[in-house]
Design a protein around this motif. Structure first.
Motif, PDB file in Angstrom:
ATOM      1  N   ARG A   1       3.585 -11.449 -15.149  1.00 28.30           N
ATOM      2  CA  ARG A   1       3.405 -11.474 -13.694  1.00 28.30           C
ATOM      3  C   ARG A   1       3.984 -10.244 -13.009  1.00 28.30           C
ATOM      4  NH1 ARG A   1       4.900 -17.479 -11.567  1.00 28.30           N
ATOM      5  NH2 ARG A   1       3.232 -18.581 -12.629  1.00 28.30           N
TER       6      ARG A   1
ATOM      7  N   ILE B   1       5.052  -6.344 -12.835  1.00 24.06           N
ATOM      8  CA  ILE B   1       4.695  -5.017 -13.348  1.00 24.06           C
ATOM      9  C   ILE B   1       5.602  -4.014 -12.644  1.00 24.06           C
ATOM     10  CG2 ILE B   1       2.814  -3.335 -13.478  1.00 24.06           C
ATOM     11  CD1 ILE B   1       0.949  -5.868 -13.262  1.00 24.06           C
ATOM     12  N   PHE B   2       6.037  -3.020 -13.363  1.00 21.61           N
ATOM     13  CA  PHE B   2       6.995  -2.099 -12.744  1.00 21.61           C
ATOM     14  C   PHE B   2       6.802  -0.684 -13.265  1.00 21.61           C
ATOM     15  CE2 PHE B   2       9.597  -1.818 -16.548  1.00 21.61           C
ATOM     16  CZ  PHE B   2       9.265  -2.995 -17.212  1.00 21.61           C
ATOM     17  N   GLU B   3       7.351   0.252 -12.493  1.00 22.33           N
ATOM     18  CA  GLU B   3       7.249   1.668 -12.865  1.00 22.33           C
ATOM     19  C   GLU B   3       8.431   2.405 -12.249  1.00 22.33           C
ATOM     20  OE1 GLU B   3       4.875   3.182 -14.630  1.00 22.33           O
ATOM     21  OE2 GLU B   3       4.894   5.292 -14.024  1.00 22.33           O
TER      22      GLU B   3
ATOM     23  N   ILE C   1       9.691   0.762  -8.764  1.00 18.48           N
ATOM     24  CA  ILE C   1       8.827  -0.110  -7.973  1.00 18.48           C
ATOM     25  C   ILE C   1       8.401  -1.280  -8.851  1.00 18.48           C
ATOM     26  CG2 ILE C   1       8.078   1.606  -6.299  1.00 18.48           C
ATOM     27  CD1 ILE C   1       5.556   2.053  -7.794  1.00 18.48           C
TER      28      ILE C   1
ATOM     29  N   VAL D   1       6.142  -5.083  -8.828  1.00 18.37           N
ATOM     30  CA  VAL D   1       5.161  -5.913  -8.140  1.00 18.37           C
ATOM     31  C   VAL D   1       5.104  -7.261  -8.836  1.00 18.37           C
ATOM     32  CG1 VAL D   1       2.761  -6.158  -7.436  1.00 18.37           C
ATOM     33  CG2 VAL D   1       3.771  -3.885  -7.512  1.00 18.37           C
TER      34      VAL D   1
ATOM     35  N   MET E   1       2.701  -9.855  -9.275  1.00 12.23           N
ATOM     36  CA  MET E   1       1.252  -9.930  -9.055  1.00 12.23           C
ATOM     37  C   MET E   1       0.820 -11.306  -8.575  1.00 12.23           C
ATOM     38  SD  MET E   1       0.395  -6.849  -9.821  1.00 12.23           S
ATOM     39  CE  MET E   1      -1.341  -7.044  -9.581  1.00 12.23           C
ATOM     40  N   GLU E   2       1.490 -12.356  -9.018  1.00 13.48           N
ATOM     41  CA  GLU E   2       1.094 -13.708  -8.604  1.00 13.48           C
ATOM     42  C   GLU E   2       1.366 -13.929  -7.126  1.00 13.48           C
ATOM     43  OE1 GLU E   2      -0.358 -16.400 -10.332  1.00 13.48           O
ATOM     44  OE2 GLU E   2      -0.834 -14.791 -11.730  1.00 13.48           O
TER      45      GLU E   2
ATOM     46  N   TYR F   1       5.602  -6.671  -3.193  1.00 10.48           N
ATOM     47  CA  TYR F   1       5.961  -5.342  -3.696  1.00 10.48           C
ATOM     48  C   TYR F   1       7.444  -5.115  -3.420  1.00 10.48           C
ATOM     49  CZ  TYR F   1       6.100  -0.182  -3.571  1.00 10.48           C
ATOM     50  OH  TYR F   1       6.407   1.144  -3.762  1.00 10.48           O
TER      51      TYR F   1
ATOM     52  N   MET G   1       0.866  -7.561  -0.371  1.00  7.86           N
ATOM     53  CA  MET G   1       0.300  -6.343  -0.954  1.00  7.86           C
ATOM     54  C   MET G   1      -1.138  -6.123  -0.497  1.00  7.86           C
ATOM     55  SD  MET G   1       0.815  -5.009  -4.787  1.00  7.86           S
ATOM     56  CE  MET G   1      -0.487  -5.863  -5.594  1.00  7.86           C
ATOM     57  N   ARG G   2      -1.860  -7.213  -0.283  1.00  2.00           N
ATOM     58  CA  ARG G   2      -3.254  -7.066   0.144  1.00  2.00           C
ATOM     59  C   ARG G   2      -3.317  -6.306   1.478  1.00  2.00           C
ATOM     60  NH1 ARG G   2      -8.294 -10.622  -0.470  1.00  2.00           N
ATOM     61  NH2 ARG G   2      -7.237 -11.369  -2.300  1.00  2.00           N
TER      62      ARG G   2
ATOM     63  N   LEU H   1      -2.330  -2.647   1.045  1.00  2.00           N
ATOM     64  CA  LEU H   1      -3.365  -1.780   0.453  1.00  2.00           C
ATOM     65  C   LEU H   1      -4.465  -1.447   1.454  1.00  2.00           C
ATOM     66  CD1 LEU H   1      -3.601  -3.289  -3.159  1.00  2.00           C
ATOM     67  CD2 LEU H   1      -2.615  -1.091  -2.485  1.00  2.00           C
TER      68      LEU H   1
ATOM     69  N   TRP I   1       3.806   5.798   1.840  1.00  2.00           N
ATOM     70  CA  TRP I   1       3.431   4.400   1.611  1.00  2.00           C
ATOM     71  C   TRP I   1       4.471   3.740   0.718  1.00  2.00           C
ATOM     72  CZ3 TRP I   1       2.235   1.043  -2.346  1.00  2.00           C
ATOM     73  CH2 TRP I   1       1.478  -0.064  -2.011  1.00  2.00           C
TER      74      TRP I   1
ATOM     75  N   GLY J   1       4.094   8.650  -1.860  1.00  2.00           N
ATOM     76  CA  GLY J   1       3.567   7.398  -1.318  1.00  2.00           C
ATOM     77  C   GLY J   1       2.119   7.176  -1.719  1.00  2.00           C
ATOM     78  N   ILE J   2       1.340   8.252  -1.748  1.00  2.00           N
ATOM     79  CA  ILE J   2      -0.067   8.139  -2.170  1.00  2.00           C
ATOM     80  C   ILE J   2      -0.125   7.725  -3.639  1.00  2.00           C
ATOM     81  CG2 ILE J   2      -2.215   9.449  -2.513  1.00  2.00           C
ATOM     82  CD1 ILE J   2      -1.266  11.203  -0.089  1.00  2.00           C
TER      83      ILE J   2
ATOM     84  N   ARG K   1       2.227   5.998  -5.184  1.00  2.00           N
ATOM     85  CA  ARG K   1       2.637   4.582  -5.228  1.00  2.00           C
ATOM     86  C   ARG K   1       1.469   3.678  -4.853  1.00  2.00           C
ATOM     87  NH1 ARG K   1       6.549   5.747  -1.385  1.00  2.00           N
ATOM     88  NH2 ARG K   1       8.568   6.320  -2.208  1.00  2.00           N
ATOM     89  N   TYR K   2       0.751   4.101  -3.806  1.00  2.00           N
ATOM     90  CA  TYR K   2      -0.400   3.308  -3.332  1.00  2.00           C
ATOM     91  C   TYR K   2      -1.392   3.088  -4.472  1.00  2.00           C
ATOM     92  CZ  TYR K   2      -4.652   2.157  -0.769  1.00  2.00           C
ATOM     93  OH  TYR K   2      -5.802   1.551  -0.329  1.00  2.00           O
TER      94      TYR K   2
ATOM     95  N   TRP L   1      -0.954   3.497  -7.686  1.00  2.00           N
ATOM     96  CA  TRP L   1      -0.368   2.751  -8.792  1.00  2.00           C
ATOM     97  C   TRP L   1      -0.516   1.258  -8.525  1.00  2.00           C
ATOM     98  CZ3 TRP L   1       3.527  -0.835  -9.492  1.00  2.00           C
ATOM     99  CH2 TRP L   1       3.910  -1.058 -10.816  1.00  2.00           C
ATOM    100  N   CYS L   2      -0.157   0.821  -7.313  1.00  2.00           N
ATOM    101  CA  CYS L   2      -0.254  -0.602  -6.961  1.00  2.00           C
ATOM    102  C   CYS L   2      -1.705  -1.072  -6.963  1.00  2.00           C
ATOM    103  CB  CYS L   2       0.334  -0.851  -5.577  1.00  2.00           C
ATOM    104  SG  CYS L   2       2.096  -0.958  -5.603  1.00  2.00           S
TER     105      CYS L   2
ATOM    106  N   GLN M   1      -2.905  -1.335 -10.485  1.00  2.00           N
ATOM    107  CA  GLN M   1      -2.301  -2.471 -11.200  1.00  2.00           C
ATOM    108  C   GLN M   1      -2.967  -3.774 -10.785  1.00  2.00           C
ATOM    109  OE1 GLN M   1      -0.459  -2.249 -13.668  1.00  2.00           O
ATOM    110  NE2 GLN M   1       0.672  -0.342 -13.556  1.00  2.00           N
TER     111      GLN M   1
ATOM    112  N   TYR N   1      -4.576  -6.133 -13.475  1.00  2.00           N
ATOM    113  CA  TYR N   1      -4.081  -7.496 -13.646  1.00  2.00           C
ATOM    114  C   TYR N   1      -5.254  -8.471 -13.711  1.00  2.00           C
ATOM    115  CZ  TYR N   1      -1.145 -11.603 -13.006  1.00  2.00           C
ATOM    116  OH  TYR N   1      -0.505 -12.812 -13.176  1.00  2.00           O
TER     117      TYR N   1
END
Lengths: 155, 412
Positions: free
Chosen positions: A13, A15-17, A24, A26, A28-29, A33, A122-123, A126, A139, B96-97, B99-100, B102-103, B106, B110
């Motif tokens: 569930r 995920i990281f980096e 960072i 996330v 996902m479920e 973030y 997150m939705r 984005l 961001w 930031g771009i 990161r955007y 990447w998310c 993902q 997923y």
């Protein structure tokens, strides 16, 4: 004993980096973030490699300079926060491995409590334009709209 | 999402050193500014920094209106430039771009991983194409390569089983009619009620539609993971071929991302590229001309590491007449006005049909031509086509309907 608790990352569930010291994460479920700093990233790295709470604390004492009792309190609180956000889960099955002592005593940085920034949707995030809808920090920090002067102020 | 604009910058007549005999192919190639940004993204050391500084002297990241192609290079520029330790006032915004994306990626991975596991549970083999595969295998970074969706290839002989499996999971073809898509195309966008989307491929390239076209790709494929789902990805030579041939196609906006992808594959897998296989596949698939044009551009402009012996073999093979015609009509500039002209459309459809019916008997080629034309001309509104359709309908050859096939233009 509380100090010997072992956590594991809540995969798949979570995920990281690590981007240049900033971690960072996330969930996902839940669509959340998170972002944390170098200290938080260090703790995360120790969780990832199967270290117990007491091992994490020991490793941090080698890397950072600070009051031992305060560090223990901060680490415990941070681990609880990660657990509450379902980024990690207690792992009773794992065997704790020894602490990594990677920094020399004389090169320790001052310890600061890790910061965990959370963005809950997150939705929506984005949908932001990562060039124009964000602050200079980039961001996901949304641009704060300048408020128009009120009628009173104009007069 | 941001709203980058179509590039208004004038394009060079041809890339540096490109054959002047290619009239009107300018829109295939990057503009000078895009080329600078590409250099900042893919070159190593001082050449990248120099390009970035020159690009910055002409553009303001926030104030300038960037075209889509340039915008989608920014995460890779961030990674390349920040690794070189360049002082940059907009570095945080660039980060930031990154990161955007990447998310965003993902998020795609997923959901893509769940999809792959369901297909595997139904006994269907899968392979990742384009962005998802290139990110995992060659960029080895999930944030540098923006993606709109994932592309999943299934073996041609399993496509109907895959469609049935996907239908049980709530996925359907966006076009509504998948049988014609399977017959005449290489892929189709799939959608579900949650608004998610991915591209289902049964062939890897739209130019190669024979049942066994991808046998070599499958045989040489390499393991790759999409998060927790294990699948296959294209081997370096095949990934390079796929990237160049897919990218070397005229578009309203040049799809410059293929250049960054191809250079990344060349750099990341320089010692693992099976050049023999690359040349053989290009000739077997009759895409050698486009590959030569693309790799030639990369050699001249970005110092792409292509062994001289492999290059000599590639340019020595003479492309077929069909391939030359195809390059002329499908790859070179053919803006919307030109595409809508019947004089241009006729040869385009003929060339496309020659690809579709490759390997068929003459009888089958003739028998299936009307159905192909009905499929491809459905929904077209040019007066000549409308008139021809009325005549065909009167003769009982055409059926009313509409296909969204012409409205496609997405890529990942």
């Amino acid at each position: 004993m509380q100090g010997d608790r072992v956590y594991r990352i809540n995969r798949p569930r979570v995920i990281f980096e690590n981007i240049e010291g900033e971690l960072i994460l996330v969930n996902m479920e839940k669509g959340c973030y998170f972002s944390t700093d170098q200290v938080g990233a260090d703790i995360w790295g120790l969780i990832e490699t199967g270290h117990s709470q007491s091992d994490i604390l020991e490793a941090l004492r080698f890397r950072y300079e600070g009051d031992a009792a305060e560090m223990a309190q901060v680490v415990a609180a941070f681990l609880k926060l990660l657990e509450r956000e379902e980024l990690v889960v207690p792992d009773s099955a794992s065997q704790a491995s020894g602490a990594r002592r990677t920094a020399a005593e004389n090169r320790r940085s001052p310890f600061r409590a890790p910061d965990l920034q959370k963005y809950t949707d997150m939705r929506d995030m984005l949908l932001l334009d990562p060039v124009h809808d964000v602050e200079a920090a980039g961001w996901p920090v949304p641009k704060v709209e300048e408020s128009w002067p009120s009628a009173d102020a104009e007069s | 999402m941001p709203a980058p604009t179509a590039g208004s910058e004038s394009r060079p007549a041809s890339p540096a050193g490109a054959r002047p005999a290619d009239p009107g192919n300018a829109a295939l190639w990057p503009t000078p500014s895009q080329e600078l940004l590409l250099r900042a993204a893919v070159m190593r050391g001082p050449a990248a920094l120099e390009a970035w500084r020159r690009w910055k002297s002409r553009h303001d990241l926030v104030e300038s209106e960037l075209d889509h192609g340039s915008y989608r290079l920014l995460p890779l520029v961030y990674k390349n430039v920040s690794a070189l330790g360049a002082g940059e006032p907009h570095l945080l915004r660039l980060k930031g771009i990154y990161r955007y994306w990447w998310c965003s990626n993902q998020n795609l991975f997923y959901n893509g991983a769940i999809l792959l596991q369901r297909l595997h549970a139904a006994g269907i083999r899968t392979m990742l194409l384009k962005g998802a595969s290139t990110s995992a295998l060659y960029y080895e970074d999930m944030g540098v390569r923006p993606m709109a969706d994932v592309d999943v290839l299934v073996p041609f002989e399993q496509v109907h089983a895959a469609v049935d499996c996907l239908a049980r999971l709530g996925w359907r073809a966006a076009s509504g009619s998948i049988d014609e898509e399977i017959r005449y195309r290489h892929s189709t966008p799939m959608v579900n009620d949650a608004g998610r989307e991915f591209d289902l491929h049964w062939h890897s390239l739209r130019e190669c539609l024979r049942a066994d076209s991808d046998a070599g790709f499958w045989r040489r494929s390499v393991p790759v993971a999409m998060l927790h789902a294990e699948t296959r990805g294209l081997a370096p030579a095949d990934a390079l071929l796929h990237t160049v041939v897919h990218g070397m196609r005229w578009n309203e906006e040049p799809t410059i991302r293929w250049i960054a992808d191809a250079m990344t594959i060349l750099h990341a897998a320089e010692d693992r590229i099976d050049w023999e296989a690359l040349v053989r596949e290009a000739c077997d698939r009759r895409v050698q001309l486009r590959l030569v044009q693309g790799l030639g551009y990369l050699r001249r402009t970005f110092e792409a590491p292509i062994p001289p012996a492999a290059w000599a073999r590639l340019v020595a093979a003479r492309p077929s007449r069909t391939e030359r015609l195809e390059y002329r009509y499908l790859a070179v500039r053919s803006d919307r006005l030109k595409r809508d002209q019947v004089a241009h459309l006729g040869p385009m459809l003929l060339i496309e049909y020659l690809r579709v019916c490759s390997g068929w008997s003459l009888r089958r080629k003739l028998a299936e031509l009307p159905a192909f034309l009905r499929y491809r001309l459905r929904g077209r509104t040019e007066p000549t086509i409308v008139a021809a359709r009325r005549v065909a309908r009167w003769l009982g050859l055409a059926a009313p309907g509409r296909s969204p096939a012409d409205s496609r233009g997405r890529s990942s």
